[in-house]
Scaffold this active site. Structure first.
Site, PDB file in Angstrom:
ATOM      1  N   PHE A  79      -6.952  11.534 -15.428  1.00 57.31           N
ATOM      2  CA  PHE A  79      -7.889  11.687 -16.555  1.00 57.31           C
ATOM      3  C   PHE A  79      -9.250  11.075 -16.222  1.00 57.31           C
ATOM      4  CE2 PHE A  79      -6.205  13.380 -20.569  1.00 57.31           C
ATOM      5  CZ  PHE A  79      -4.903  13.668 -20.195  1.00 57.31           C
ATOM      6  N   THR A 125      -1.825   8.090   1.407  1.00 54.49           N
ATOM      7  CA  THR A 125      -1.401   9.484   1.550  1.00 54.49           C
ATOM      8  C   THR A 125      -0.770   9.665   2.928  1.00 54.49           C
ATOM      9  OG1 THR A 125      -3.215  10.157   0.129  1.00 54.49           O
ATOM     10  CG2 THR A 125      -2.205  11.882   1.461  1.00 54.49           C
ATOM     11  N   PHE A 140      -3.621  -1.348 -13.807  1.00 58.58           N
ATOM     12  CA  PHE A 140      -4.758  -0.519 -14.218  1.00 58.58           C
ATOM     13  C   PHE A 140      -6.107  -1.154 -13.903  1.00 58.58           C
ATOM     14  CE2 PHE A 140      -1.262   0.854 -16.994  1.00 58.58           C
ATOM     15  CZ  PHE A 140      -1.281   2.215 -16.751  1.00 58.58           C
ATOM     16  N   ARG A 175     -12.924   2.012   1.046  1.00 56.48           N
ATOM     17  CA  ARG A 175     -11.894   3.032   1.230  1.00 56.48           C
ATOM     18  C   ARG A 175     -12.279   4.303   0.464  1.00 56.48           C
ATOM     19  NH1 ARG A 175      -6.566  -0.381  -0.150  1.00 56.48           N
ATOM     20  NH2 ARG A 175      -8.004  -1.223  -1.708  1.00 56.48           N
ATOM     21  N   ASN A 192       0.832  -1.202   0.000  1.00 61.72           N
ATOM     22  CA  ASN A 192       0.000   0.000   0.000  1.00 61.72           C
ATOM     23  C   ASN A 192       0.874   1.263   0.000  1.00 61.72           C
ATOM     24  OD1 ASN A 192       0.445  -1.534   2.354  1.00 61.72           O
ATOM     25  ND2 ASN A 192      -0.790  -0.148   3.577  1.00 61.72           N
ATOM     26  N   LEU A 202      -0.227   7.680 -12.862  1.00 57.35           N
ATOM     27  CA  LEU A 202      -0.863   8.791 -12.139  1.00 57.35           C
ATOM     28  C   LEU A 202      -1.727   9.605 -13.103  1.00 57.35           C
ATOM     29  CD1 LEU A 202       2.185   9.956  -9.962  1.00 57.35           C
ATOM     30  CD2 LEU A 202       0.234   8.594  -9.218  1.00 57.35           C
ATOM     31  N   ALA A 203      -1.203   9.830 -14.315  1.00 56.92           N
ATOM     32  CA  ALA A 203      -1.939  10.632 -15.301  1.00 56.92           C
ATOM     33  C   ALA A 203      -3.248   9.925 -15.684  1.00 56.92           C
ATOM     34  CB  ALA A 203      -1.075  10.854 -16.540  1.00 56.92           C
ATOM     35  N   CYS A 249      -7.682   5.086  -4.524  1.00 55.40           N
ATOM     36  CA  CYS A 249      -6.604   5.604  -5.383  1.00 55.40           C
ATOM     37  C   CYS A 249      -6.797   6.977  -6.017  1.00 55.40           C
ATOM     38  CB  CYS A 249      -6.300   4.580  -6.459  1.00 55.40           C
ATOM     39  SG  CYS A 249      -5.649   3.067  -5.734  1.00 55.40           S
TER      40      CYS A 249
HETATM   41  P1  NAD Z   1      -3.865  -3.148   0.051  1.00 58.69           P
HETATM   42  O1  NAD Z   1      -3.764  -2.320   1.264  1.00 58.69           O
HETATM   43  O2  NAD Z   1      -5.128  -3.901  -0.235  1.00 58.69           O
HETATM   44  O3  NAD Z   1      -2.676  -4.228   0.011  1.00 58.69           O
HETATM   45  C1  NAD Z   1      -1.355  -3.965   0.363  1.00 58.69           C
HETATM   46  C2  NAD Z   1      -0.853  -5.151   1.173  1.00 58.69           C
HETATM   47  O4  NAD Z   1       0.558  -4.989   1.377  1.00 58.69           O
HETATM   48  C3  NAD Z   1      -1.462  -5.259   2.573  1.00 58.69           C
HETATM   49  O5  NAD Z   1      -2.080  -6.526   2.716  1.00 58.69           O
HETATM   50  C4  NAD Z   1      -0.277  -5.064   3.527  1.00 58.69           C
HETATM   51  O6  NAD Z   1      -0.382  -5.840   4.695  1.00 58.69           O
HETATM   52  C5  NAD Z   1       0.878  -5.528   2.657  1.00 58.69           C
HETATM   53  N1  NAD Z   1       2.203  -5.035   3.052  1.00 58.69           N
HETATM   54  C6  NAD Z   1       2.577  -3.767   3.350  1.00 58.69           C
HETATM   55  N2  NAD Z   1       3.904  -3.729   3.614  1.00 58.69           N
HETATM   56  C7  NAD Z   1       4.374  -4.997   3.475  1.00 58.69           C
HETATM   57  C8  NAD Z   1       5.667  -5.597   3.595  1.00 58.69           C
HETATM   58  N3  NAD Z   1       6.741  -4.889   3.892  1.00 58.69           N
HETATM   59  N4  NAD Z   1       5.773  -6.923   3.397  1.00 58.69           N
HETATM   60  C9  NAD Z   1       4.693  -7.668   3.077  1.00 58.69           C
HETATM   61  N5  NAD Z   1       3.449  -7.154   2.933  1.00 58.69           N
HETATM   62  C10 NAD Z   1       3.291  -5.831   3.114  1.00 58.69           C
HETATM   63  O7  NAD Z   1      -3.545  -2.176  -1.181  1.00 58.69           O
HETATM   64  P2  NAD Z   1      -3.993  -2.368  -2.688  1.00 58.69           P
HETATM   65  O8  NAD Z   1      -5.366  -1.828  -2.888  1.00 58.69           O
HETATM   66  O9  NAD Z   1      -3.673  -3.744  -3.136  1.00 58.69           O
HETATM   67  O10 NAD Z   1      -3.014  -1.346  -3.422  1.00 58.69           O
HETATM   68  C11 NAD Z   1      -1.637  -1.613  -3.527  1.00 58.69           C
HETATM   69  C12 NAD Z   1      -1.034  -0.619  -4.502  1.00 58.69           C
HETATM   70  O11 NAD Z   1      -1.620  -0.811  -5.803  1.00 58.69           O
HETATM   71  C13 NAD Z   1      -1.262   0.853  -4.150  1.00 58.69           C
HETATM   72  O12 NAD Z   1      -0.110   1.574  -4.513  1.00 58.69           O
HETATM   73  C14 NAD Z   1      -2.411   1.253  -5.050  1.00 58.69           C
HETATM   74  O13 NAD Z   1      -2.366   2.614  -5.368  1.00 58.69           O
HETATM   75  C15 NAD Z   1      -2.173   0.420  -6.285  1.00 58.69           C
HETATM   76  N6  NAD Z   1      -3.374   0.100  -7.063  1.00 58.69           N
HETATM   77  C16 NAD Z   1      -4.511  -0.287  -6.429  1.00 58.69           C
HETATM   78  C17 NAD Z   1      -5.632  -0.638  -7.192  1.00 58.69           C
HETATM   79  C18 NAD Z   1      -6.908  -1.088  -6.539  1.00 58.69           C
HETATM   80  O14 NAD Z   1      -7.870  -1.298  -7.257  1.00 58.69           O
HETATM   81  N7  NAD Z   1      -6.982  -1.277  -5.236  1.00 58.69           N
HETATM   82  C19 NAD Z   1      -5.552  -0.633  -8.592  1.00 58.69           C
HETATM   83  C20 NAD Z   1      -4.353  -0.248  -9.198  1.00 58.69           C
HETATM   84  C21 NAD Z   1      -3.275   0.110  -8.425  1.00 58.69           C
HETATM   85  C1  UGA Z   2      -9.684   3.113 -10.681  1.00 63.56           C
HETATM   86  C2  UGA Z   2      -9.315   3.043 -12.152  1.00 63.56           C
HETATM   87  O1  UGA Z   2     -10.502   2.859 -12.927  1.00 63.56           O
HETATM   88  C3  UGA Z   2      -8.349   1.896 -12.435  1.00 63.56           C
HETATM   89  O2  UGA Z   2      -7.941   1.912 -13.793  1.00 63.56           O
HETATM   90  C4  UGA Z   2      -7.122   2.056 -11.529  1.00 63.56           C
HETATM   91  O3  UGA Z   2      -6.244   0.963 -11.725  1.00 63.56           O
HETATM   92  C5  UGA Z   2      -7.564   2.105 -10.086  1.00 63.56           C
HETATM   93  O4  UGA Z   2      -8.497   3.206  -9.903  1.00 63.56           O
HETATM   94  C6  UGA Z   2      -6.440   2.366  -9.131  1.00 63.56           C
HETATM   95  O5  UGA Z   2      -5.411   2.883  -9.506  1.00 63.56           O
HETATM   96  O6  UGA Z   2      -6.693   2.053  -7.973  1.00 63.56           O
HETATM   97  P1  UGA Z   2     -11.374   1.822  -9.108  1.00 63.56           P
HETATM   98  O7  UGA Z   2     -11.124   2.958  -8.192  1.00 63.56           O
HETATM   99  O8  UGA Z   2     -11.257   0.445  -8.583  1.00 63.56           O
HETATM  100  O9  UGA Z   2     -10.382   1.911 -10.359  1.00 63.56           O
HETATM  101  O10 UGA Z   2     -12.845   1.942  -9.720  1.00 63.56           O
HETATM  102  P2  UGA Z   2     -13.506   2.927 -10.816  1.00 63.56           P
HETATM  103  O11 UGA Z   2     -14.404   2.127 -11.651  1.00 63.56           O
HETATM  104  O12 UGA Z   2     -12.493   3.748 -11.515  1.00 63.56           O
HETATM  105  O13 UGA Z   2     -14.406   3.879  -9.921  1.00 63.56           O
HETATM  106  C7  UGA Z   2     -13.829   4.847  -9.064  1.00 63.56           C
HETATM  107  C8  UGA Z   2     -14.930   5.716  -8.473  1.00 63.56           C
HETATM  108  O14 UGA Z   2     -15.512   6.566  -9.473  1.00 63.56           O
HETATM  109  C9  UGA Z   2     -16.085   4.910  -7.882  1.00 63.56           C
HETATM  110  O15 UGA Z   2     -16.516   5.540  -6.693  1.00 63.56           O
HETATM  111  C10 UGA Z   2     -17.141   4.999  -8.954  1.00 63.56           C
HETATM  112  O16 UGA Z   2     -18.443   4.831  -8.467  1.00 63.56           O
HETATM  113  C11 UGA Z   2     -16.921   6.417  -9.454  1.00 63.56           C
HETATM  114  N1  UGA Z   2     -17.417   6.643 -10.825  1.00 63.56           N
HETATM  115  C12 UGA Z   2     -16.923   5.937 -11.860  1.00 63.56           C
HETATM  116  C13 UGA Z   2     -18.371   7.630 -11.052  1.00 63.56           C
HETATM  117  O17 UGA Z   2     -18.828   8.301 -10.108  1.00 63.56           O
HETATM  118  N2  UGA Z   2     -18.805   7.848 -12.329  1.00 63.56           N
HETATM  119  C14 UGA Z   2     -18.333   7.146 -13.391  1.00 63.56           C
HETATM  120  O18 UGA Z   2     -18.773   7.405 -14.537  1.00 63.56           O
HETATM  121  C15 UGA Z   2     -17.362   6.160 -13.146  1.00 63.56           C
END
Ligand code: NAD
Ligand code: UGA
Length: 458
Positions: free
Chosen positions: A225, A93, A161, A345, A90, A220-221, A275
């Site tokens: 978007f 922020t 993504f 979250r 994770n 990030l970009a 995110c």
């Molecule tokens: P998460 O909190 O669900 O998972 C992170 C895991 O890492 C936790 O289970 C935590 O215990 C573990 N962890 C932390 N430090 C550790 C360590 N030193 N050794 C072993 N385990 C450790 O987070 P997430 O939602 O999977 O997101 C992870 C990253 O991916 C973030 O940077 C997020 O921005 C990015 N991301 C998330 C999504 C999403 O849909 N959730 C999509 C794309 C990218």
């Molecule tokens: C988003 C991006 O879509 C993924 O590509 C990216 O990998 C991910 O963030 C990440 O970096 O964590 P996610 O947050 O799981 O994925 O779900 P989204 O479908 O993007 O929805 C995000 C939020 O926007 C939700 O609260 C959704 O309800 C809201 N949303 C989405 C709207 O209010 N209007 C829309 O038209 C679409």
């Protein structure tokens, strides 16, 4: 069994778990180990009942468990025995010190890098799977290069993504896979190794390679978007409510322009999820540090509109319900930040609940998957909140329903039965514009959609 490749992922969360389960299912000849510091999470993955709700995930995990997919807390062994290491920890922020409230908190990432440094006995490819600030790869390289004993670490950026709720579909059939590397002999060789892994199921033309900083920034970009589209249509929804325009019609018309496209134009109570906000603020911080104040302010506006949308929603409720919510029972339909996930979250429902409680309303939360997380999110709420699984039970004696999450379930309920269970005049505030507003009005409800004319009986 002799495996063709041995892959480790540090972090068994929403990204690490599903991503590795899909790699294991698509590459049965690779060994995939996922490590986490959280024993309960690891136990849940190993039980075949994953710790997160994600459609299709259980099946993919069960296919791989014990065959080529392993979950463990033994990080040292994981690092020793695997040559390709994804880091998917994770990156929330930061809540303290310089950059608090904007910058990414990199302590989990740095700990992972130091663990790799401590336990590695051979050269490794280390892959940033988490979303990191631009130039994190450089910091990771600097930490990993500090050993000077012939063991080499090649750092790649391979941001994810996937969206929650469609994670398996997104992983199996991604729009693109992005791999950023150093453009030198070692970097390109490491990159080719990762391309080879994805090429097991992703068509080559969808695997995009770039320099490492472009890869970090593109992630990030992309999130900016996407979030920007939502804030733009939400800004338009406010204009619609003042002018009599209908935001669904506006979104439909705007989206028909092939240069704009129709996706991500659903007006709502605001975007949530772990995110969008964090990644935009992360970019804002980068811009401020680099002296790009104008860019920072522009990016930050997307987050400001998102906050404004939630405030506006509760204010609209207050005004519609005769300027007082004190003592009134409001039932929230949904608490997850979007449908098909139990993740809460940064869910807009959290802010809406807190604002309703400030108005001394009584809040009843119902959700098919997110009640456990909702309870934790609201554990410190100044007033009691009720959590009720059955929506018909939840609405009993309520003055209003507020739709927070676009679960299909809410489209299919018997609203005549619901109306009969509620206090009159009964209100529906549809924060997702998913209900049949005309039908609700005809039943007797006063209906307040987002960005459309309200349908009120007085
Ligand atoms: P998460 O909190 O669900 O998972 C992170 C895991 O890492 C936790 O289970 C935590 O215990 C573990 N962890 C932390 N430090 C550790 C360590 N030193 N050794 C072993 N385990 C450790 O987070 P997430 O939602 O999977 O997101 C992870 C990253 O991916 C973030 O940077 C997020 O921005 C990015 N991301 C998330 C999504 C999403 O849909 N959730 C999509 C794309 C990218
Ligand atoms: C988003 C991006 O879509 C993924 O590509 C990216 O990998 C991910 O963030 C990440 O970096 O964590 P996610 O947050 O799981 O994925 O779900 P989204 O479908 O993007 O929805 C995000 C939020 O926007 C939700 O609260 C959704 O309800 C809201 N949303 C989405 C709207 O209010 N209007 C829309 O038209 C679409």
């Amino acid at each position: 069994m002799k495996y063709d490749k041995r892959i480790l992922c540090i972090g068994a969360g929403y990204v690490g778990g599903p991503t590795m389960a899909v790699i294991a299912s698509k590459c049965p000849r690779y060994s995939i180990t996922v490590v986490d510091i959280d024993q309960a999470r690891v136990d849940a993955w190993n039980s075949g009942k994953p710790p997160i709700y994600e459609p299709g995930l259980d099946d993919v995990v069960r296919q791989g468990l014990g065959r080529n997919l392993f979950f463990t807390t033994d990080i040292a062994r994981g690092i020793r025995e695997n040559d390709i290491i994804f880091v998917s920890v994770n990156t929330p922020t930061k809540t303290f010190g310089a950059g608090a409230g904007l910058a990414a908190d990199l302590q989990y990432w740095e700990l992972a890098a130091r663990q790799i440094l401590e336990h590695a006995e051979s050269s490794k490819i280390v892959i940033e799977k988490s979303t990191f600030p631009v130039k994190t790869a450089q910091a990771m390289e600097r930490i990993l290069m500090s050993r000077n004993d012939g063991i080499h670490f090649d750092v790649l950026s391979n941001p994810e993504f996937l969206a929650e709720g469609t994670a398996i579909r997104d992983l199996v059939n991604p729009d693109r896979v992005l791999i950023g590397s150093r453009i030198n002999e070692r970097g390109l060789k490491a990159r080719d190794t990762l391309v080879e892994i994805y090429a097991n199921w992703v068509p080559r033309e969808r695997i995009f390679t770039s320099n490492i900083w472009s890869s970090e920034l593109s992630k990030l970009a992309s999130n900016f978007f996407l979030a920007q589209r939502i804030s733009t249509i939400n800004a338009m929804s406010a204009v619609c409510e003042k002018t009599g325009a209908d935001v669904s019609e506006v979104a439909g018309i705007v989206g028909m322009d092939s240069r704009i496209g129709s996706k991500f134009l659903n007006a709502s109570i605001g975007f949530g999820g772990s995110c969008f906000k964090k990644d935009i603020l992360n970019l804002v911080y980068l811009c401020r540090v680099e002296g790009l104040e104008e860019v920072a302010n522009y990016l930050e506006g997307v987050v400001r509109i998102n906050e404004y949308q939630k405030e506006r929603f509760v204010l609209n409720m207050l005004t519609a319900m005769f300027n007082t919510l004190a003592g009134k029972k409001i039932c929230l339909f949904g608490f997850a930040f979007k449908a098909d996930t139990g993740d809460t979250r940064e869910s807009p429902a959290i802010d809406v609940t807190r604002k309703l409680l400030e108005e001394h309303a009584e809040v009843i939360v119902t959700d098919p998957q997110a009640l456990e997380n909702a309870r934790e999110d609201l554990a410190d709420a100044e007033r009691a909140v009720a959590f009720v699984e059955d929506p018909y039970e939840a609405v009993r004696g309520c003055h209003a329903i507020a739709v927070m999450t676009e679960w299909n379930l809410y489209r299919e309920l018997d609203y005549k039965r619901i109306y009969d269970l509620m206090v009159k005049p009964a209100f529906v505030f549809d924060g997702r514009n998913i209900l049949d507003h005309k039908a609700l009005f005809e039943i007797g409800f006063n209906v307040y959609p987002i960005g459309k004319r309200p349908m009120s009986h007085f």
